[in-house]
Design a protein around this motif. Structure first.
Motif, mmCIF file in Angstrom:
data_model
loop_
_atom_site.group_PDB
_atom_site.id
_atom_site.type_symbol
_atom_site.label_atom_id
_atom_site.label_comp_id
_atom_site.label_asym_id
_atom_site.label_seq_id
_atom_site.Cartn_x
_atom_site.Cartn_y
_atom_site.Cartn_z
ATOM 1 N N ALA A 148 22.637 -67.659 -49.874
ATOM 2 C CA ALA A 148 22.042 -68.843 -50.496
ATOM 3 C C ALA A 148 22.747 -70.134 -50.087
ATOM 4 N N LEU A 149 24.001 -70.040 -49.649
ATOM 5 C CA LEU A 149 24.762 -71.231 -49.288
ATOM 6 C C LEU A 149 24.460 -71.616 -47.842
ATOM 7 N N VAL A 150 23.684 -72.669 -47.663
ATOM 8 C CA VAL A 150 23.218 -73.078 -46.336
ATOM 9 C C VAL A 150 24.382 -73.502 -45.448
ATOM 10 N N ASN A 151 25.270 -74.333 -45.961
ATOM 11 C CA ASN A 151 26.404 -74.827 -45.167
ATOM 12 C C ASN A 151 27.672 -74.032 -45.480
ATOM 13 N N PHE A 152 27.548 -72.727 -45.336
ATOM 14 C CA PHE A 152 28.624 -71.793 -45.665
ATOM 15 C C PHE A 152 29.924 -72.145 -44.946
ATOM 16 N N ASP A 153 29.852 -72.399 -43.637
ATOM 17 C CA ASP A 153 31.068 -72.660 -42.846
ATOM 18 C C ASP A 153 31.809 -73.887 -43.358
ATOM 19 N N GLU A 154 31.097 -74.964 -43.604
ATOM 20 C CA GLU A 154 31.728 -76.193 -44.081
ATOM 21 C C GLU A 154 32.400 -75.985 -45.431
ATOM 22 N N VAL A 155 31.715 -75.295 -46.318
ATOM 23 C CA VAL A 155 32.255 -75.070 -47.657
ATOM 24 C C VAL A 155 33.497 -74.186 -47.593
ATOM 25 N N THR A 191 37.474 -75.127 -35.618
ATOM 26 C CA THR A 191 36.844 -76.110 -34.734
ATOM 27 C C THR A 191 35.536 -76.627 -35.319
ATOM 28 N N LYS A 192 34.935 -75.837 -36.208
ATOM 29 C CA LYS A 192 33.681 -76.268 -36.821
ATOM 30 C C LYS A 192 33.904 -77.394 -37.830
ATOM 31 N N GLY A 193 35.158 -77.630 -38.186
ATOM 32 C CA GLY A 193 35.432 -78.689 -39.130
ATOM 33 C C GLY A 193 35.971 -79.943 -38.480
ATOM 34 N N GLN A 194 35.950 -80.009 -37.136
ATOM 35 C CA GLN A 194 36.473 -81.172 -36.455
ATOM 36 C C GLN A 194 35.515 -82.348 -36.570
ATOM 37 N N GLY A 195 36.070 -83.551 -36.301
ATOM 38 C CA GLY A 195 35.251 -84.762 -36.385
ATOM 39 C C GLY A 195 35.450 -85.457 -37.715
ATOM 40 N N ILE A 196 34.828 -86.610 -37.865
ATOM 41 C CA ILE A 196 34.944 -87.377 -39.091
ATOM 42 C C ILE A 196 34.158 -86.684 -40.194
ATOM 43 N N ARG A 197 34.817 -86.431 -41.282
ATOM 44 C CA ARG A 197 34.175 -85.733 -42.395
ATOM 45 C C ARG A 197 33.359 -86.715 -43.231
ATOM 46 N N PRO A 198 32.314 -86.234 -43.884
ATOM 47 C CA PRO A 198 31.507 -87.118 -44.735
ATOM 48 C C PRO A 198 32.289 -87.561 -45.962
ATOM 49 N N ALA A 199 31.811 -88.633 -46.598
ATOM 50 C CA ALA A 199 32.480 -89.125 -47.810
ATOM 51 C C ALA A 199 32.487 -88.050 -48.892
ATOM 52 N N LEU A 200 31.416 -87.292 -49.002
ATOM 53 C CA LEU A 200 31.310 -86.182 -49.945
ATOM 54 C C LEU A 200 30.764 -84.971 -49.206
ATOM 55 N N LEU A 201 31.311 -83.816 -49.520
ATOM 56 C CA LEU A 201 30.792 -82.585 -48.926
ATOM 57 C C LEU A 201 29.999 -81.836 -49.980
ATOM 58 N N PRO A 202 28.675 -81.926 -49.944
ATOM 59 C CA PRO A 202 27.877 -81.176 -50.924
ATOM 60 C C PRO A 202 27.774 -79.708 -50.525
ATOM 61 N N ALA A 203 27.622 -78.865 -51.502
ATOM 62 C CA ALA A 203 27.266 -77.471 -51.254
ATOM 63 C C ALA A 203 25.745 -77.402 -51.324
ATOM 64 N N ILE A 204 25.125 -76.891 -50.270
ATOM 65 C CA ILE A 204 23.666 -76.861 -50.183
ATOM 66 C C ILE A 204 23.185 -75.421 -50.382
ATOM 67 N N TYR A 205 22.423 -75.226 -51.451
ATOM 68 C CA TYR A 205 21.919 -73.891 -51.785
ATOM 69 C C TYR A 205 20.419 -73.836 -51.567
ATOM 70 N N ARG A 206 19.947 -72.702 -51.084
ATOM 71 C CA ARG A 206 18.513 -72.501 -50.900
ATOM 72 C C ARG A 206 18.093 -71.241 -51.639
ATOM 73 N N PHE A 207 17.162 -71.418 -52.563
ATOM 74 C CA PHE A 207 16.595 -70.303 -53.326
ATOM 75 C C PHE A 207 15.104 -70.278 -53.021
ATOM 76 N N GLY A 208 14.690 -69.497 -52.036
ATOM 77 C CA GLY A 208 13.293 -69.492 -51.634
ATOM 78 C C GLY A 208 12.906 -70.848 -51.076
ATOM 79 N N ASP A 209 11.931 -71.489 -51.702
ATOM 80 C CA ASP A 209 11.495 -72.818 -51.247
ATOM 81 C C ASP A 209 12.306 -73.950 -51.889
ATOM 82 N N LEU A 210 13.181 -73.592 -52.799
ATOM 83 C CA LEU A 210 13.962 -74.604 -53.512
ATOM 84 C C LEU A 210 15.310 -74.810 -52.827
ATOM 85 N N GLU A 211 15.621 -76.065 -52.487
ATOM 86 C CA GLU A 211 16.914 -76.396 -51.891
ATOM 87 C C GLU A 211 17.628 -77.416 -52.776
#
Length: 254
Positions: A148-155, A191-211
């Motif tokens: 369900a966690l779309v941005n698993f690596d970042e989190v 290496t997937k976390g390199q670069g300028i990070r966003p001001a906030l890192l949201p956790a993005i969840y997807r439940f079927g059609d709901l994100e």
């Protein structure tokens, strides 16, 4: 438990302070700090507590320092169900309930869920996660939560960094170190976390059609004098975009 001198030296090195640094902060001589570490001098209760303040030790470690010096501990560890803790329970419930329709949770030192408000129960319940479960273990070992966690690596990278900060504060903690190992075992590359990070890192969840895109604020009881209470964290989640806000409002009304 080692001698007072061994415990003091270990924490001083953990905080990356020299004997002179600690002496200057505490208002004693470097020679006195050296004598305390070698056992040539024995500390008073006041000195132990002053050293603990300057080393910014958690309450559990302050008790350890006191007991290693042959002194009684200063901080208790009460169950949140104790009558004495009723105002805490009321404050916790008030905070979480009034955060609806947004999810809110409370976590213990080792990331175990202790409280959830209704929106959090609804969302985490879909993943089979509830009070008593460990959030890190659920993220790594629960296939539904991981999928369900779309941005698993970042989190995961964010959580590893956060856990390292907690370990630095609490000192050697086998359980926190185990949780870091679990996260590192997911194979997420730094290496997937390199670069300028966003001001906030949201956790993005997807439940079927709901994100849902959620970021968190974390708060603690500032005047806590109890070990368990001082380690309790309240995590309030907020929508990171307008579609998420609208979706949470709609879920609350359904």
């Amino acid at each position: 438990m080692g001698s007072f001198g061994t415990v003091l030296k270990s924490w001083r090195q953990t905080r990356r302070l020299s004997q002179l640094d600690l002496a200057l902060q505490t208002g004693v001589s470097a020679r006195h700090v050296s004598f305390l570490e070698t056992g040539r001098s024995q500390p008073s209760r006041g000195m132990v507590l002053r050293l603990s303040d300057e080393l910014n030790l958690p309450f559990s470690a302050r008790n350890q320092m006191l007991m290693s010096a042959g002194l009684s501990p200063s901080y208790g560890e009460r169950d949140l169900d104790d009558e004495e803790m009723r105002p805490v329970q009321q404050a916790l419930s008030w905070t979480l309930d009034r955060h609806a329709p947004y999810p809110g949770i409370a976590l213990g030192r080792h990331w175990q869920l202790t409280h959830l408000n209704t929106p959090a129960e609804r969302l985490l319940g879909v993943l089979g996660v509830g009070v008593g479960d460990n959030m890190i273990e659920a993220l790594v070992g629960n296939p539904l939560a991981r999928a369900a966690l779309v941005n698993f690596d970042e989190v995961v990278l964010h959580l590893i960094s956060r856990l390292h900060v907690e370990i630095a504060y609490f000192g050697q903690d086998a359980e926190l170190e185990r949780l870091v190992t679990l996260l590192e075992g997911t194979g997420v590359s730094e290496t997937k976390g390199q670069g300028i990070r966003p001001a906030l890192l949201p956790a993005i969840y997807r439940f079927g059609d709901l994100e849902l895109s959620l970021f968190s604020t974390i708060s603690q009881f500032g005047s806590a004098e109890d070990i368990a209470l001082s380690e309790l964290r309240i995590e309030l989640m907020f929508p990171a975009d307008e579609p998420t806000r609208q979706a949470l409002l709609a879920l609350d009304q359904s």
